[in-house]
Design a protein around this motif. Sequence first.
Motif: not given
Length: 286
Positions: A20-23, A104-108, A280-283
Amino acid sequence: MILLADSGATKADWIAIDNNGNRLFSTQTKGLSPEAIDKDEMIKRLNERFDIYQNKDSVKKIFFYGAGCGSDKMKEIVRNALTEFFPHTEEIVVEEDTYGAVYATTSPGTQAIVCILGTGSNCSYFDGELLHQKVLSLGYFLMDDCSGNKLGADLIRAYNFRTLPSELSVKLSQEYNMDIDFIKINLYKKPNPNAYLATFAKFIIQNKDHEFIQQIINRQIQTFIDYYIKQYDNCTEVPINFNGSIGFYLKDELEKKLSENGLRLGVALRRPIDGLIDYICKHRLT
């Protein structure tokens, strides 16, 4: 458990997350660049971190973005090391650190020129979907302009040629071992000379307001702009994003020189690893 890694030549940042993306935890190891060390040394460095070692059987997926992973051969060295150390992995993705910097810096769907300025340096163009790199790196010896190791090399040369102002020379010799034999041993006898040179970047950053240091910084930035960023014809039309400690701590100097060249600073992140979680979580986990 999913592991994300952003590795340079000097150090590697790691973050473990759940589905779920939790650290779960974050840690750091020495760098795992396949251009600098072999598989056995990589495994040794992983073993040195207890939080990684104690969780190695729980890791199912690894997304590794690392310096020196530009070719299939280099990627395979890293993949073999990770496969051997983490025995229950179902998926291991190994890509060049540039991809991590982009994600990390640029949205798809967004265009940008994405640069890495850390121990080494790199520059690519992201068209919103694909990464384009006009200049392939020849490594720290011939390239890596404006990186920590190049700034360090300029500082050592100035000290040795006695062009470094006396007040800086005294300060440098108090903070670093400037014995010529010690320097040569680190450059020619010990592993990772680029990482050794990059240790001097701290001095550059701490003294960046000194006129002589400003000259070193501005010269390196301009070289990076001329030989890397200006390779792309649309460089004046898109933001220039930076990842890495040099880009982060010299953000003001970069912004000024970019503006002088008709270029626009976008994002400057110290650690791409934080921005990677969202990507990573989104894509990659859906």
